[in-house]
Design an enzyme around this catalytic site. Sequence first.
Site, PDB file in Angstrom:
ATOM      1  N   HIS A 177      -0.220  18.776 -17.261  1.00 32.20           N
ATOM      2  CA  HIS A 177       1.045  19.326 -17.269  1.00 32.20           C
ATOM      3  C   HIS A 177       0.609  21.031 -17.667  1.00 32.20           C
ATOM      4  CE1 HIS A 177       4.428  21.109 -19.902  1.00 32.20           C
ATOM      5  NE2 HIS A 177       5.035  20.301 -19.288  1.00 32.20           N
ATOM      6  N   ARG A 179       1.284  22.904 -19.888  1.00 30.56           N
ATOM      7  CA  ARG A 179       0.559  23.651 -21.043  1.00 30.56           C
ATOM      8  C   ARG A 179      -0.842  23.166 -21.411  1.00 30.56           C
ATOM      9  NH1 ARG A 179       3.192  22.894 -26.589  1.00 30.56           N
ATOM     10  NH2 ARG A 179       1.286  24.034 -26.881  1.00 30.56           N
ATOM     11  N   LYS A 180      -1.323  22.349 -20.163  1.00 34.11           N
ATOM     12  CA  LYS A 180      -2.569  21.726 -20.728  1.00 34.11           C
ATOM     13  C   LYS A 180      -3.819  22.733 -20.143  1.00 34.11           C
ATOM     14  CE  LYS A 180      -1.106  17.932 -22.342  1.00 34.11           C
ATOM     15  NZ  LYS A 180       0.451  18.103 -22.205  1.00 34.11           N
ATOM     16  N   ALA A 181      -4.849  22.632 -20.193  1.00 37.98           N
ATOM     17  CA  ALA A 181      -6.069  23.690 -20.256  1.00 37.98           C
ATOM     18  C   ALA A 181      -6.196  23.810 -18.390  1.00 37.98           C
ATOM     19  CB  ALA A 181      -6.977  23.080 -20.712  1.00 37.98           C
TER      20      ALA A 181
END
Length: 364
Positions: A177, A179-181
């Site tokens: 997603h 918002r992931k790294a």
Amino acid sequence: MIKLAKPYIPERAYDLVKKVLESGNLIQGQYVTEFEQLVQTYLSVPYAKMVTSGTAALHLAMLALDIQQGDEVIVPAFTYPATANAVELVGAKPVMVDINFTDFCIDTSKIEAKITSKTRAIMPVHEFGQAAKMDDIIAIARKHKLKIVEDAACALGTDYEGEMAGTFGDFGCFSLHPRKAITTGEGGIVVTHDKKLARKIDLLRNHGAEKRDGKLDFCLPGLNYRMTDFQAAMGIPQLEEMEQIIDIRQQQAQEYNALLEAIDWVQTPMIFPERKHVYQTYHVLIRNRNRDELIQLLREKGVETNLGAQALHCLTFFAEKYGYQPGDFPNARDAYNQGLALPLGSHLNNGDIEKVVDLIKMIH
């Protein structure tokens, strides 16, 4: 506005995505295969399967383990709802266990009290990129002959005692997603050491389709959870820079820790020598202050923040279905009411973290 998060997309990703779009071969092609191979190498696992989301990864894991109506799965009470939703989607019951305030992961000392004859699996969550206590979870699972599905949505690159999060259980499930790294827009990964389980994921993500004697056959009722090739092309260059991305997040977390140390009503993330925290989210607890007012005040000053995760038993669906009260899982409730995610990532400029902390200090 200092954004809470912003995807880092290397220049090479634009070139690869353009090649895919120009080729016309958009679905689960050579770049999906390459991405899977890179993940296998990075995590030291034999099988990695790309899917449409972290939620899809969890859902497929439940299906592949044949978890169904009447079964129970142990989950932490503090996580994103997708964890428990995946259990609900196969007709099973998510049985909640409270968390620790030290790592915001499932309190392993409370798991065994929730195990019944219907329990089939434990689903630990490596919350915010911090590893759960996998040695305890493995010991409990072996004792009670339970499966382990790691919700490692936030934890690509996390390790516990030198082993990568997501590689301990029967399945590890990751999210890509925004918002992931690293991100592919929406996307997920399922990893396993088991050849038979890997084959089931292959079938389930693609309508149950398999080639036999050169002909396409449909071996079971599957789903369309296939990752596109242009998503994979977007993810490959990010994964190649994964350690640099994690280094930046860890350095920023250290800066936050040092600057917030003087504020006695802010609890910063704990550091454990045996765990590598990748800080998908830099999550603090706000003690003796109104967290929601702080969120609003920071927004007015140009800083975007958010809640960390949800207390599942406080959400309408689970509260109404199972009759939960807010005090049933007090640590999860307090983490939900007092937790705050602060801006983190390569999009931050010099001085941004200091500015965020200075604004927090102004709150009385």
